[in-house]
Design an enzyme around this catalytic site. Structure first.
Site, mmCIF file in Angstrom:
data_model
loop_
_atom_site.group_PDB
_atom_site.id
_atom_site.type_symbol
_atom_site.label_atom_id
_atom_site.label_comp_id
_atom_site.label_asym_id
_atom_site.label_seq_id
_atom_site.Cartn_x
_atom_site.Cartn_y
_atom_site.Cartn_z
ATOM 1 N N HIS A 260 -32.633 -7.910 22.037
ATOM 2 C CA HIS A 260 -31.514 -8.537 22.741
ATOM 3 C C HIS A 260 -31.507 -10.033 22.484
ATOM 4 C CE1 HIS A 260 -28.630 -9.260 25.955
ATOM 5 N NE2 HIS A 260 -29.415 -10.250 26.388
ATOM 6 N N ALA B 37 -22.701 0.368 -5.817
ATOM 7 C CA ALA B 37 -23.866 -0.130 -6.545
ATOM 8 C C ALA B 37 -25.164 0.506 -6.059
ATOM 9 C CB ALA B 37 -23.934 -1.647 -6.395
ATOM 10 N N GLY C 164 -7.722 1.260 -7.703
ATOM 11 C CA GLY C 164 -8.833 2.167 -7.987
ATOM 12 C C GLY C 164 -9.501 1.865 -9.310
ATOM 13 N N GLU D 84 0.849 -1.202 0.000
ATOM 14 C CA GLU D 84 0.000 0.000 0.000
ATOM 15 C C GLU D 84 0.884 1.251 0.000
ATOM 16 O OE1 GLU D 84 -3.321 1.076 -0.147
ATOM 17 O OE2 GLU D 84 -2.360 3.039 0.088
HETATM 18 P P1 FAD Z 1 -21.566 -1.075 -14.092
HETATM 19 O O1 FAD Z 1 -22.040 -2.055 -13.114
HETATM 20 O O2 FAD Z 1 -20.105 -1.041 -14.383
HETATM 21 O O3 FAD Z 1 -22.379 -1.327 -15.443
HETATM 22 C C1 FAD Z 1 -22.095 -0.639 -16.597
HETATM 23 C C2 FAD Z 1 -22.539 -1.490 -17.782
HETATM 24 O O4 FAD Z 1 -22.470 -0.704 -18.959
HETATM 25 C C3 FAD Z 1 -21.640 -2.698 -18.008
HETATM 26 O O5 FAD Z 1 -22.421 -3.871 -17.999
HETATM 27 C C4 FAD Z 1 -21.017 -2.447 -19.373
HETATM 28 O O6 FAD Z 1 -20.840 -3.627 -20.132
HETATM 29 C C5 FAD Z 1 -22.052 -1.530 -20.019
HETATM 30 N N1 FAD Z 1 -21.507 -0.656 -21.063
HETATM 31 C C6 FAD Z 1 -20.413 0.145 -20.993
HETATM 32 N N2 FAD Z 1 -20.255 0.831 -22.140
HETATM 33 C C7 FAD Z 1 -21.283 0.444 -22.958
HETATM 34 C C8 FAD Z 1 -21.667 0.789 -24.279
HETATM 35 N N3 FAD Z 1 -20.978 1.687 -24.991
HETATM 36 N N4 FAD Z 1 -22.759 0.195 -24.798
HETATM 37 C C9 FAD Z 1 -23.470 -0.723 -24.091
HETATM 38 N N5 FAD Z 1 -23.154 -1.082 -22.836
HETATM 39 C C10 FAD Z 1 -22.078 -0.508 -22.275
HETATM 40 N N6 FAD Z 1 -20.181 -1.784 -4.860
HETATM 41 C C11 FAD Z 1 -20.943 -1.929 -3.764
HETATM 42 O O7 FAD Z 1 -21.831 -1.097 -3.525
HETATM 43 N N7 FAD Z 1 -20.771 -2.991 -2.905
HETATM 44 C C12 FAD Z 1 -19.816 -3.924 -3.120
HETATM 45 O O8 FAD Z 1 -19.685 -4.856 -2.333
HETATM 46 C C13 FAD Z 1 -18.988 -3.789 -4.271
HETATM 47 N N8 FAD Z 1 -18.027 -4.702 -4.525
HETATM 48 C C14 FAD Z 1 -17.274 -4.571 -5.653
HETATM 49 C C15 FAD Z 1 -16.282 -5.513 -5.896
HETATM 50 C C16 FAD Z 1 -15.497 -5.419 -7.032
HETATM 51 C C17 FAD Z 1 -14.424 -6.447 -7.287
HETATM 52 C C18 FAD Z 1 -15.727 -4.353 -7.954
HETATM 53 C C19 FAD Z 1 -14.913 -4.254 -9.216
HETATM 54 C C20 FAD Z 1 -16.701 -3.408 -7.723
HETATM 55 C C21 FAD Z 1 -17.481 -3.497 -6.564
HETATM 56 N N9 FAD Z 1 -18.466 -2.566 -6.267
HETATM 57 C C22 FAD Z 1 -19.217 -2.688 -5.134
HETATM 58 C C23 FAD Z 1 -18.734 -1.420 -7.153
HETATM 59 C C24 FAD Z 1 -19.969 -1.712 -8.033
HETATM 60 O O9 FAD Z 1 -19.736 -2.868 -8.805
HETATM 61 C C25 FAD Z 1 -20.238 -0.514 -8.931
HETATM 62 O O10 FAD Z 1 -20.375 0.649 -8.138
HETATM 63 C C26 FAD Z 1 -21.519 -0.712 -9.729
HETATM 64 O O11 FAD Z 1 -21.465 -1.870 -10.524
HETATM 65 C C27 FAD Z 1 -21.757 0.518 -10.612
HETATM 66 O O12 FAD Z 1 -22.913 0.335 -11.361
HETATM 67 P P2 FAD Z 1 -23.071 1.051 -12.782
HETATM 68 O O13 FAD Z 1 -24.430 0.665 -13.253
HETATM 69 O O14 FAD Z 1 -22.733 2.474 -12.665
HETATM 70 O O15 FAD Z 1 -21.954 0.425 -13.716
HETATM 71 P P1 NAD Z 2 -9.519 1.977 -3.596
HETATM 72 O O1 NAD Z 2 -9.473 3.407 -3.950
HETATM 73 O O2 NAD Z 2 -10.464 1.512 -2.556
HETATM 74 O O3 NAD Z 2 -8.059 1.528 -3.104
HETATM 75 C C1 NAD Z 2 -6.913 1.688 -3.882
HETATM 76 C C2 NAD Z 2 -5.704 1.669 -2.968
HETATM 77 O O4 NAD Z 2 -4.539 1.541 -3.771
HETATM 78 C C3 NAD Z 2 -5.553 2.946 -2.150
HETATM 79 O O5 NAD Z 2 -5.413 2.610 -0.791
HETATM 80 C C4 NAD Z 2 -4.292 3.587 -2.729
HETATM 81 O O6 NAD Z 2 -3.574 4.331 -1.775
HETATM 82 C C5 NAD Z 2 -3.511 2.374 -3.215
HETATM 83 N N1 NAD Z 2 -2.512 2.627 -4.278
HETATM 84 C C6 NAD Z 2 -2.627 3.444 -5.352
HETATM 85 N N2 NAD Z 2 -1.513 3.376 -6.116
HETATM 86 C C7 NAD Z 2 -0.675 2.487 -5.520
HETATM 87 C C8 NAD Z 2 0.631 1.979 -5.822
HETATM 88 N N3 NAD Z 2 1.308 2.360 -6.906
HETATM 89 N N4 NAD Z 2 1.192 1.073 -4.986
HETATM 90 C C9 NAD Z 2 0.523 0.683 -3.863
HETATM 91 N N5 NAD Z 2 -0.711 1.139 -3.536
HETATM 92 C C10 NAD Z 2 -1.302 2.014 -4.346
HETATM 93 O O7 NAD Z 2 -9.734 1.197 -4.979
HETATM 94 P P2 NAD Z 2 -10.109 -0.327 -5.282
HETATM 95 O O8 NAD Z 2 -9.829 -1.179 -4.111
HETATM 96 O O9 NAD Z 2 -9.455 -0.641 -6.573
HETATM 97 O O10 NAD Z 2 -11.669 -0.257 -5.497
HETATM 98 C C11 NAD Z 2 -12.212 0.567 -6.541
HETATM 99 C C12 NAD Z 2 -13.599 1.001 -6.220
HETATM 100 O O11 NAD Z 2 -14.489 -0.105 -6.333
HETATM 101 C C13 NAD Z 2 -13.799 1.508 -4.805
HETATM 102 O O12 NAD Z 2 -13.466 2.854 -4.656
HETATM 103 C C14 NAD Z 2 -15.265 1.284 -4.605
HETATM 104 O O13 NAD Z 2 -15.942 2.382 -5.160
HETATM 105 C C15 NAD Z 2 -15.562 0.047 -5.425
HETATM 106 N N6 NAD Z 2 -15.639 -1.142 -4.528
HETATM 107 C C16 NAD Z 2 -16.533 -1.137 -3.499
HETATM 108 C C17 NAD Z 2 -16.619 -2.226 -2.662
HETATM 109 C C18 NAD Z 2 -17.611 -2.201 -1.539
HETATM 110 O O14 NAD Z 2 -18.489 -1.364 -1.551
HETATM 111 N N7 NAD Z 2 -17.508 -3.086 -0.563
HETATM 112 C C19 NAD Z 2 -15.812 -3.328 -2.860
HETATM 113 C C20 NAD Z 2 -14.908 -3.308 -3.915
HETATM 114 C C21 NAD Z 2 -14.848 -2.208 -4.747
#
Ligand code: FAD
Ligand code: NAD
Length: 463
Positions: free
Chosen positions: A442, A318, A270, A206
Site C-alpha cells: 500500500h 514481441a 494491421g 475506424e
Molecule cells: P521482427 O521484429 O519483425 O524481426 C524480423 C527480422 O527479420 C527483421 O529484422 C528483418 O529485417 C529480418 N528479415 C526478414 N526477412 C529476412 C531475410 N530474408 N533475411 C534476413 N533477415 C530477414 N509488440 C509488443 O509486444 N509490444 C509493443 O509495445 C509493440 N509495439 C509495436 C509498435 C509498432 C509501431 C509495431 C510496428 C509493432 C509493435 N509490436 C509490439 C510488435 C513487435 O514489434 C513484433 O511482435 C516483434 O518485433 C516480432 O518479432 P519477430 O522477431 O517475429 O520479427
Molecule cells: P490492429 O489489428 O491492432 O488494428 C487495425 C485496425 O484497423 C482495426 O481496428 C481494424 O478494424 C481497422 N481497419 C481495417 N481496415 C480499415 C479501413 N479500411 N478503414 C478504417 N479502419 C480499418 O493493427 P495495427 O494497429 O496495425 O497493429 C498491428 C499489430 O502490431 C498488432 O496486431 C499487434 O500485434 C502489433 N502491435 C502491438 C502493440 C502492443 O503490443 N502494444 C503496439 C503496436 C502494434
C-alpha cells in the site's frame, strides 16, 4: 566465400530470432544468425521501443502544457513549454542505438556468428545469403525462420507522399499539424495519442463500430473518453477510401463520403507475416492463412525447420516471439520443451493503458466455461487518486466451480506494470483465494487486483 556449416541457422534478428540465437549460443550450439537490416528487428528499431519513447515524450509535453494552462495539478503552474522535436527524436534514436548495440554485444558474448545479408532457402538445410560482399552459402542442421511481419497497405491508399506507415510516423522530423489515422487498433491509437499530446489535430477513422475492437467494450470505454478529452475526433463505422491532395476521403457506414483535411495520413490497419523474400516457394511448408503453420514446438511441416514470432501469425507480440525463440533454442540444444503457456499477456499503451491476460468473461462464456468475475475501480484506490488519474478498473475472472483464476484484465494509467502479476498468477494456477491472501503493498494500483479478487469472492473490503 567458403561455405559455412553450423548446427543452427536463425533467419531474422528481431526479438524472436536474436533471443533464440543468444540462448542457443549460451547452450553451446554452433549458431549463425542472418539479419538483412538492423539487429533488434521491428520491435527495437521501428516498433515497441521507438513508439513507447514517443508516447512518453507526448505525455511529458502534454503534462507541461497542462501546467501552463492551469489544467494540471492544483497549485502547480509553469510557463508555456516549447518542443524541439528534432531533439526529442534524437533522444529516441539514442535509446534504439543503445538497445540494438546491446543485442550485438549479447550475440557476440554468446558466440553467435552474425551475417549481415538477406537469407533465401535453397532447400530445407541450405540457405544462400546475399551480402554486400557476395553470396554466402550456409548449411545447417536446423533452421529457424524469424522473419517477422510487415505493414498492410489499403488498396486506395498506397504508401508514399503524405500516406505513411508506423515506420515513417515514428521518424517524422516535425509534428504534423493535422494527422489522420486510419485504424483505431494498437498502432493507430498509440501513435495517434502521442501526436495529439505533442500538439497535432488528430482524427481517427475506424471501420468497426468501436475503437480497439479486439478488446471488450468495458476495457475500451475509458480510452474513448480520454481521446475525447484530448480533442481527438473519432469516426467509427467509417472506411478510409483514398487520399486526395491534403485530404483523406472517408466513406461512412451509410455510404456518404467526407473529406478530412490531413497533412499526414497514418495507415495502421494491421500487419501481415513476412513470407516473401526468403524462398518460401522452395519449401514444403504448411500455411495458416498468411502465416507459417507451427506445432506446439514451433516445428513447421518440414523436418528441422522451425518458425517463431510474427511470421507464425497472431498474437504478433514481441514477448511471444522471445518466448518461442528461447524454447526453440532449448529444443535444438536437446531439451524436452513444448509451448505450454497459460497466457500471452497483451498491453495496449493507449491512455489509459489496457492489459489483458487469459480469458475475459465473454471469452470464457464462448468456451462454455461457467465463470464468475469481479471488478474494482481505481476511483476507490488510494494510489490512483494520488496520481490524479483514477479512471479505469481491474477485473478478475475465475471458474465458478473451483475458483481457479482464468483471466485478469485492467484499464488505467500505468497498468502495464500489472501485466506481469497477471501472467504469473495464471502460470502458477492461482485461485481467487491465492490472490486475496497475497499481501499487496500500500498504496499501489496492485491493491486493486487483490480487491477485485475479494469482490469476486463476495467479500469486498474497500468498496
Ligand atoms: P521482427 O521484429 O519483425 O524481426 C524480423 C527480422 O527479420 C527483421 O529484422 C528483418 O529485417 C529480418 N528479415 C526478414 N526477412 C529476412 C531475410 N530474408 N533475411 C534476413 N533477415 C530477414 N509488440 C509488443 O509486444 N509490444 C509493443 O509495445 C509493440 N509495439 C509495436 C509498435 C509498432 C509501431 C509495431 C510496428 C509493432 C509493435 N509490436 C509490439 C510488435 C513487435 O514489434 C513484433 O511482435 C516483434 O518485433 C516480432 O518479432 P519477430 O522477431 O517475429 O520479427
Ligand atoms: P490492429 O489489428 O491492432 O488494428 C487495425 C485496425 O484497423 C482495426 O481496428 C481494424 O478494424 C481497422 N481497419 C481495417 N481496415 C480499415 C479501413 N479500411 N478503414 C478504417 N479502419 C480499418 O493493427 P495495427 O494497429 O496495425 O497493429 C498491428 C499489430 O502490431 C498488432 O496486431 C499487434 O500485434 C502489433 N502491435 C502491438 C502493440 C502492443 O503490443 N502494444 C503496439 C503496436 C502494434
Amino acid at each position: 566465400m567458403p561455405d559455412i556449416s553450423c548446427k543452427l541457422l536463425v533467419i531474422g534478428g528481431g526479438p524472436g530470432g536474436y533471443v533464440c540465437a543468444i540462448r542457443a549460443g549460451q547452450r553451446g550450439v554452433d549458431t549463425v544468425l542472418v539479419e538483412r537490416a538492423q539487429l533488434g528487428g521491428s520491435c527495437l528499431n521501428i516498433g515497441c521501443i521507438p513508439s513507447k519513447a514517443l508516447i512518453h515524450a507526448g505525455e511529458e509535453f502534454h503534462r507541461a502544457r497542462g501546467f501552463a494552462s492551469g489544467s494540471g495539478l492544483p497549485g502547480i503552474s509553469a510557463g508555456a513549454p516549447s518542443l524541439n522535436f528534432a531533439e526529442t527524436q534524437a533522444w529516441k534514436d539514442g535509446i534504439v542505438r543503445r538497445l540494438t548495440g546491446g543485442v550485438a554485444s549479447l550475440l557476440k558474448s554468446a558466440g553467435v556468428k552474425v551475417i549481415e545479408g538477406t537469407a533465401r532457402f535453397q532447400d530445407g538445410k541450405t540457405v544462400q545469403v546475399s551480402t554486400t560482399t557476395g553470396e554466402q552459402l550456409v548449411r545447417a542442421e536446423a533452421v529457424v525462420i524469424a522473419t517477422g511481419s510487415k505493414t498492410v497497405a489499403l488498396p486506395g491508399l498506397p504508401f508514399g507522399g503524405n500516406v505513411i506507415s508506423s515506420t515513417e510516423a515514428l521518424a517524422l522530423n516535425q509534428v504534423p499539424e493535422r494527422l489522420a489515422v486510419v485504424g483505431a487498433g494498437y498502432i493507430g491509437l498509440e501513435i495517434g495519442t502521442a501526436y495529439a499530446k505533442l500538439g497535432a489535430h488528430v482524427t481517427v477513422v475506424e471501420a468497426e463500430d468501436r475503437i480497439l475492437p479486439q478488446y471488450d467494450a468495458a476495457l475500451t470505454r475509458p480510452v474513448a473518453a480520454r481521446l475525447k478529452d484530448l480533442g481527438v475526433t473519432v469516426h467509427l463505422g467509417a472506411k478510409a477510401r483514398r487520399s486526395a491532395g491534403d485530404a483523406l476521403v472517408v466513406e461512412s457506414a451509410d455510404g456518404d463520403e467526407t473529406r478530412l483535411p490531413a497533412d499526414k495520413v497514418l495507415v495502421a490497419v494491421g500487419r501481415r507475416p513476412r513470407t516473401d523474400g526468403w524462398g518460401l516457394e522452395e519449401l514444403a511448408l504448411e500455411m495458416d492463412g498468411h502465416a507459417v503453420r507451427i506445432d506446439e514446438q514451433c516445428r513447421t511441416a518440414m523436418r528441422g525447420v522451425y518458425a517463431i514470432g510474427d511470421v507464425t501469425g497472431e498474437p504478433m507480440l514481441a514477448h511471444r516471439a522471445m518466448a518461442q525463440g528461447e524454447m526453440v533454442a532449448e529444443l535444438v540444444a536437446g531439451e524436452r520443451r513444448a509451448w505450454d503457456k497459460q497466457c500471452v499477456p497483451a498491453i495496449c499503451f493507449t491512455d489509459p493503458e489496457i492489459v489483458t491476460a487469459g480469458l475475459s468473461p465473454d471469452a470464457a462464456r464462448a468456451q462454455g466455461i461457467e465463470a464468475k468475475s469481479g471488478t474494482f475501480p481505481f476511483r476507490a484506490n488510494g494510489r490512483a487518486m494520488t496520481t490524479g488519474r483514477d479512471d479505469g478498473f481491474v477485473r478478475v475472472v475465475a471458474r465458478a466451480d473451483n475458483e481457479a483464476v482464468i483471466g485478469l484484465q485492467a484499464v488505467g494509467e500505468g497498468v502495464s506494470e500489472l501485466a506481469s502479476e497477471f501472467a504469473l498468477a495464471l502460470e502458477m494456477g492461482a485461485t481467487l483465494e491465492d490472490i486475496a491472501a497475497t499481501v499487496h503493498p500500500h498504496p499501489s494500483r496492485g491493491e486493486a487486483v487483490q480487491e477485485a479478487a475479494f469482490k469476486t469472492l463476495g467479500r469486498g473490503l474497500h468498496l
